[in-house]
Design a protein around this motif. Structure first.
Motif, short mmCIF file in Angstrom:
data_model
loop_
_atom_site.label_atom_id
_atom_site.label_comp_id
_atom_site.label_asym_id
_atom_site.label_seq_id
_atom_site.Cartn_x
_atom_site.Cartn_y
_atom_site.Cartn_z
N GLN A 122 0.81 -1.23 0.00
CA GLN A 122 0.00 0.00 0.00
C GLN A 122 0.84 1.27 0.00
O GLN A 122 0.56 2.22 0.71
N LEU A 123 1.89 1.26 -0.81
CA LEU A 123 2.72 2.46 -0.95
C LEU A 123 2.90 2.83 -2.43
O LEU A 123 3.92 3.41 -2.80
N ALA A 124 1.90 2.50 -3.24
CA ALA A 124 1.99 2.84 -4.67
C ALA A 124 2.16 4.35 -4.78
O ALA A 124 1.49 5.11 -4.08
N GLY A 125 3.09 4.79 -5.63
CA GLY A 125 3.27 6.22 -5.86
C GLY A 125 4.29 6.87 -4.93
O GLY A 125 4.59 8.05 -5.05
N TYR A 126 4.84 6.10 -3.98
CA TYR A 126 5.82 6.68 -3.05
C TYR A 126 7.26 6.54 -3.58
O TYR A 126 8.21 6.84 -2.85
N ASN A 127 7.41 6.12 -4.84
CA ASN A 127 8.73 5.76 -5.38
C ASN A 127 9.83 6.79 -5.13
O ASN A 127 10.96 6.43 -4.84
N ARG A 128 9.49 8.07 -5.25
CA ARG A 128 10.56 9.08 -5.22
C ARG A 128 10.81 9.69 -3.85
O ARG A 128 11.66 10.56 -3.70
N ARG A 129 10.09 9.26 -2.88
CA ARG A 129 10.34 9.80 -1.53
C ARG A 129 11.61 9.20 -0.94
O ARG A 129 12.01 8.09 -1.28
N PHE A 130 12.18 9.93 0.01
CA PHE A 130 13.32 9.41 0.77
C PHE A 130 12.80 8.90 2.12
O PHE A 130 11.76 9.37 2.59
N PRO A 131 13.54 7.96 2.74
CA PRO A 131 13.07 7.42 4.03
C PRO A 131 12.70 8.50 5.04
O PRO A 131 11.72 8.37 5.77
N GLY A 136 7.15 6.05 10.44
CA GLY A 136 7.77 4.78 10.87
C GLY A 136 7.09 3.57 10.23
O GLY A 136 7.74 2.64 9.78
N GLY A 137 5.76 3.62 10.18
CA GLY A 137 4.99 2.50 9.61
C GLY A 137 5.27 2.36 8.12
O GLY A 137 5.39 1.24 7.60
N GLN A 138 5.37 3.52 7.45
CA GLN A 138 5.66 3.46 6.01
C GLN A 138 7.07 2.93 5.76
O GLN A 138 7.29 2.13 4.85
N GLN A 139 8.02 3.33 6.60
CA GLN A 139 9.39 2.82 6.45
C GLN A 139 9.41 1.30 6.63
O GLN A 139 10.09 0.58 5.91
N GLN A 140 8.60 0.84 7.58
CA GLN A 140 8.57 -0.60 7.83
C GLN A 140 7.97 -1.34 6.63
O GLN A 140 8.39 -2.44 6.29
N ARG A 141 7.00 -0.71 5.98
CA ARG A 141 6.40 -1.34 4.80
C ARG A 141 7.38 -1.35 3.64
O ARG A 141 7.40 -2.28 2.84
N VAL A 142 8.22 -0.30 3.55
CA VAL A 142 9.26 -0.30 2.50
C VAL A 142 10.23 -1.46 2.78
O VAL A 142 10.65 -2.18 1.87
#
Ligand SMILES: Nc1ncnc2c1ncn2[C@@H]1O[C@H](COP(=O)(O)OP(=O)(O)OP(=O)(O)O)[C@@H](O)[C@H]1O
Ligand SMILES: [Mg+2]
Length: 366
Positions: A122-131, A136-142
């Protein structure tokens, strides 16, 4: 899908033994959870499976074939650790693509696969972000996306959710389970959290001092722990000293208690045992007039008169300490009502939830 077999594995650090001839089998496609107190050797075991450490003795096999001679990169394992170590100078896409790039895939070629796993977490479209631009939850999903992008044969998770707050942890737990199911990857997950273990696992094991104390389905471990240590580690239970009268009755300080049929080896030994009664399995019946006569109530079979010593409401559950004629019992009630200290009630202990365990005299305290 890969079956993992750990066979008599021992490991010491500087002559300090951590794992003792440990045996474990994880079936193909299973979500397997390892529970155990801090320092019992869980991370060490994962590192051995990953090839980041070598065992002193024993073997580790994937589908029957020893992997000990293979370096970590030759084992095709995805890993997510407690501290989700993303590369800070790389974008989400570069982080996720890392494993593929190491195998010689160009970033352009890798993109469809990267997008596929980003969608899965569930992180479609986050390609260009930096950690640093992620929660925290999004980093864990990456980190999870990065682990699964290479189609690993095995996923190792070391407390993957422990850095998240309670709500995020629930979401991430559901996501982990759905990703694992849809990919069908054999997964070994370490956690401290029993709820997490029950919800996620097909099978689980409790580990103490570098040994597996018990392995089984979550229901088996909760309903029939093999020792007081396992029962206590799984939380919220009553352990009552008892003497077996026959295969399904035991004498306790509550009087005779009807128990679930006793395992053969315990019955044969006729030893002093413990009755394991989980707090949530004791039912509180509405107070009755004659509850003042505990000896009468006892005779009704697994019904005892009790007095409420304390009651604490915690989000949909009420935690009670009860006194049954000098014997303390803890009870967890899922109900809107709350009895106040001093109230007289009747407790019903369903025989099917009373398991007999060996009195190993050593209990775990956290
Ligand atoms: N590199 C090391 N050198 C020496 N001792 C170590 C090393 N790594 C771990 N240990 C010791 O080995 C034991 C097991 O450590 P391990 O990290 O496997 O525990 P754990 O079960 O993962 O604990 P936790 O739940 O706290 O993460 C501990 O006593 C630890 O101090
Ligand atoms: Mg650890």
């Amino acid at each position: 899908m890969t079956r993992v077999h750990i066979e008599g594995v021992s490991k010491s650090y500087d002559a300090h033994p951590v794992l003792h001839a440990l045996d474990l089998m994880v079936d193909a496609g299973y979500f397997f959870t390892l529970l155990g107190p801090s320092g019992c050797g869980k991370t060490t075991l994962l590192r051995l499976i990953a090839g980041l450490l070598d065992p002193d003795a024993g073997d580790i096999r994937f589908d029957g074939e020893s992997v000990l001679s293979r370096p970590p990169e030759g084992r095709n394992i995805g890993m997510v650790f407690q501290q989700h170590v993303l590369f800070p100078h790389m974008t989400v896409e570069e982080n996720v693509a890392f494993g593929l790039r190491m195998r010689g895939t160009g970033i352009r070629e890798a993109r469809p696969k990267v997008n596929e796993v980003l969608e899965m977490v569930q992180l479609a479209g986050y390609n260009r972000r930096f950690p640093r631009q992620l929660s925290g939850g999004q980093q864990q999903r990456v980190a999870l996306a990065r682990a699964v992008v290479v189609d690993p044969v095995l996923l190792l998770l070391d407390e993957p959710l422990s850095n998240l707050d309670a709500r995020l942890r629930d979401d991430m737990r559901a996501l982990l389970r759905s990703v694992q199911r849809s990919l069908g990857i054999t997964t070994i997950c370490v956690t401290h959290d029993q709820t997490e273990a029950i919800e996620l696992s097909d099978r689980m094991a409790v580990m103490f001092d570098g040994k597996i104390a018990q392995e089984g389905s979550p229901a088996e471990l909760f309903e029939q722990p093999v020792s007081a240590m396992v029962a206590e580690f799984l939380g919220s239970t009553n352990l009552l000293p008892a003497r077996l009268l026959d295969r399904s009755h035991a004498e306790t300080s509550l009087g005779p208690v009807h128990v679930r049929s006793c395992p053969d080896q315990l019955y044969a030994a006729q030893e002093d045992v413990l009755l394991n009664i989980r707090c949530e399995h004791i039912a509180i019946l509405p107070a009755v007039e004659d509850a003042e006569a505990p000896s009468l109530a006892r005779l009704a079979g697994n019904h005892v008169a009790a007095e409420v010593v304390s009651s604490v409401y915690r989000g949909g559950l009420v935690f009670y300490r009860m006194n049954v004629d000098g014997t303390p019992l803890s009870v967890i009630d899922r109900s809107d009502r709350q009895f106040v200290p001093g109230a007289r009630v009747v407790l019903r202990i369903p025989p099917e939830h009373v398991s007999v365990i060996r009195d190993d005299a050593r209990t775990f305290s956290s």
